[in-house]
Motif scaffolding. Structure first.
Motif: not given
Lengths: 135, 70
Positions: A13-16, A22-23, A45-48, A52-54
């Motif tokens: 949910n955070l990623e979406i 950001f979009a 955006g890429v950093a977040i 979160t991916g990690r």
């Protein structure tokens, strides 16, 4: 397991949310004509998403999720390449005929296909070496 | 090339081990309940690591849980 799943859904949910917010902000910046806003936005955006991916990788241990994600990504990648290439060629053809304003859009789509193809090839070489494909 | 198929005895082994729930097996093997459901319905073939973990939960060998057929 339930906690891991809850964590996974909250990360998802955070990623979406991050992508949507950001979009929207980047779209707004382009609309108002400010070219400097999108650059830090994209970096943030890429950093977040990376962070979160990690975290997601550390928490989610289910291999089936990865296989499902892999198959979904591959499907989307192939779908995009095929549709974008077809649309790009069509727009380019139209652009060189009666609708010259469509030529740049067609070129952009074809270039994006080429860049994606090159990125895929580079990523394939990297992962092939990483997982023992080096002779 | 003949079609290979991997069968498993997870449902029977759960029954033999006091009807251990899918949730509990998933927790002990380190996966989700959906994965156990997929395995029991032969819709998914696990990695060797997960296969070993499942066999270890039941205290049996890998081949007692998974069988390879051609």
């Amino acid at each position: 397991v339930k906690e891991i799943k809850d964590e996974y859904h909250s990360i998802e949910n955070l990623e979406i949310s991050v992508v949507l917010i950001f979009a929207a902000l980047i779209g707004w910046a382009i609309y108002v004509g400010n070219a400097w806003i999108p650059i830090p936005m994209i970096i943030a955006g890429v950093a977040i998403l990376w962070l979160t991916g990690r975290k997601g990788k550390a928490e989610i241990i289910d291999e089936r999720t990865y296989i499902v994600a892999y198959k979904a990504s591959l499907f989307v990648f192939r779908f995009f390449i095929i549709t974008a290439a077809a649309a790009g060629i069509t727009l380019l053809s139209l652009g060189r005929g009666d609708y010259p304003e469509l030529e740049s859009a067609g070129m952009a789509l074809i270039y994006s296909c080429c860049i994606l193809g090159m990125l895929y090839y580079a990523a394939f070489i990297y992962y092939n070496k990483k997982y023992g494909g080096k002779e | 090339m003949p079609i290979a198929r991997i069968n498993n005895q997870i449902r029977r082994l759960r029954f033999d081990h006091g009807e251990i729930t899918q949730e509990e097996l998933a927790e002990r093997a380190g996966c989700t309940r959906q994965t156990i459901i997929a395995l029991e319905h032969d819709k998914y073939v696990p990695s060797i690591e997960l296969a070993f973990k499942i066999a270890r939960v039941f205290g049996v060998t890998l081949e007692d849980v998974f069988q390879y057929e051609e």
